[in-house]
Structure formats: C-alpha cells, structure tokens
Motif scaffolding. Structure first.
Motif: not given
Length: 192
Positions: A32-58
């Motif tokens: 929902p944050l991506a749908d609203r165009g909000e920036a500043g979201v960071l996702v980390f895995d268990a080893a604290s590596q940043q993870v990026d996703f393609d959040l386009r679409g439904t």
C-alpha cells in the motif's frame, strides 16, 4: 539463522518498524505504501541484507513474482556428478599433491575424509561463527539505518568488541524501533 529455516524479513518505513515475518506478509504490508508513492521503505532479510522487490501491479501479481521458499528441482535439467537426491553437489577442489596423497590414505577415501574434516571444523567453530554472523548482521543493519546517528561509530566498536553494556549505552538515543532491532540482531554476539 541457518539455511534450513524459512527466512524472516523486516520492513522499515523511515524510523518505524512497519512489518516483520515471512516474505509474503512483509510485502503485503509495504505494497500500500508503494501504491501511494511513499518512499523510504527498506526491507532486510534475516542476515540484514537489503532486499528489493518489483511492487508494480496488483498485490496478487507482486506475490506471484516472489521467489518460492524452497528451490524447485528442474527435472529436465541435466544432472551432474554427485548424488543430488541426497544433497551431494560435486565441485572442484584444488589441493597440493601432498594433500591428495594424505586424503587418499584415509578410511573411506578423499570425499569421506573431507566431509569429516569440514564437519569437525564446523563444530569447533560454531560459537565463533554464530558471534561473527550476529555482528555482521547487526552492523549491516546499523550502517543503513543508524549510520548517521549519534554514537554509531562507538556502537559499532562496542559490537565488535563484545561490550554489551557500551553497545546499549551508545544505542539508547536512537529511535526505538531501530535501536530495538539492532539490539535483537546483536543479541547472539554477546558472551554467555
């Protein structure tokens, strides 16, 4: 966390912990944050590596693009040497002739001897490896989320020195969610 368990993820929106848990739940929370165009979201895995996703679409399309938890064996793929059904993977190892000679004299041959040596080394270094992994995960997270915070450098020094009390003092003024997550990541690094 070892490779045999389901990975855990955390998502931060600015200084606030937005979501944590499995990948599907975290992506569902950040969509929902991506749908609203909000920036500043960071996702980390268990080893604290940043993870990026393609959040386009439904949301359904985004979830369908996520990697599966377990690798799926491709039955049409050619099989290499080893015993893949048992998890044995053949790889190249380069050793000096004296090493090969010693391995050849061992009961069970070179492969059995190498597996035994690796298992013994893994067992002997388990505590050191656990501490190092916790330090590295906490440091990666801290660098991204608190690298410009007061006492960051001192907190990093305390982390690698194994000084839990100093680490706690240095992180005390950080935003609560960042501080608490850094402390959670560092917990396995402390002695005793």
């Amino acid at each position: 966390m070892n490779a045999d368990t389901t990975p855990s993820y955390v998502a931060f929106h600015g200084e606030r912990l937005l979501a944590q848990g499995d990948l599907r739940n975290v992506v569902t929370a950040i969509k929902p944050l991506a749908d609203r165009g909000e920036a500043g979201v960071l996702v980390f895995d268990a080893a604290s590596q940043q993870v990026d996703f393609d959040l386009r679409g439904t949301l359904a399309e985004v979830l369908a693009r996520l990697p599966a938890n377990e690798p799926v064996a491709d039955s049409d793929a050619p099989r290499g040497r080893g015993r893949p059904k048992l998890g044995v993977v053949a790889r190249e190892v380069t050793l000096l002739p004296r090493h090969w000679e010693w391995l050849g004299r061992q009961r069970g041959g070179a492969s059995v001897a190498l597996r035994r040596l690796v298992d013994e080394a893994r067992h002997a270094s388990a505590d050191t490896d656990r501490v190092r992994a916790a330090q590295e995960a906490a440091h990666r997270f801290m660098t991204v989320m608190a690298g410009d915070r007061p006492d960051y450098e001192e907190a990093a020094r305390a982390l690698f020195a194994g000084d839990r009390d100093k680490f706690a003092r240095c992180t005390q003024a950080w935003p609560a969610d960042i501080r608490d997550h850094a402390r959670r990541l560092a917990q396995p690094a402390w002695p005793g």
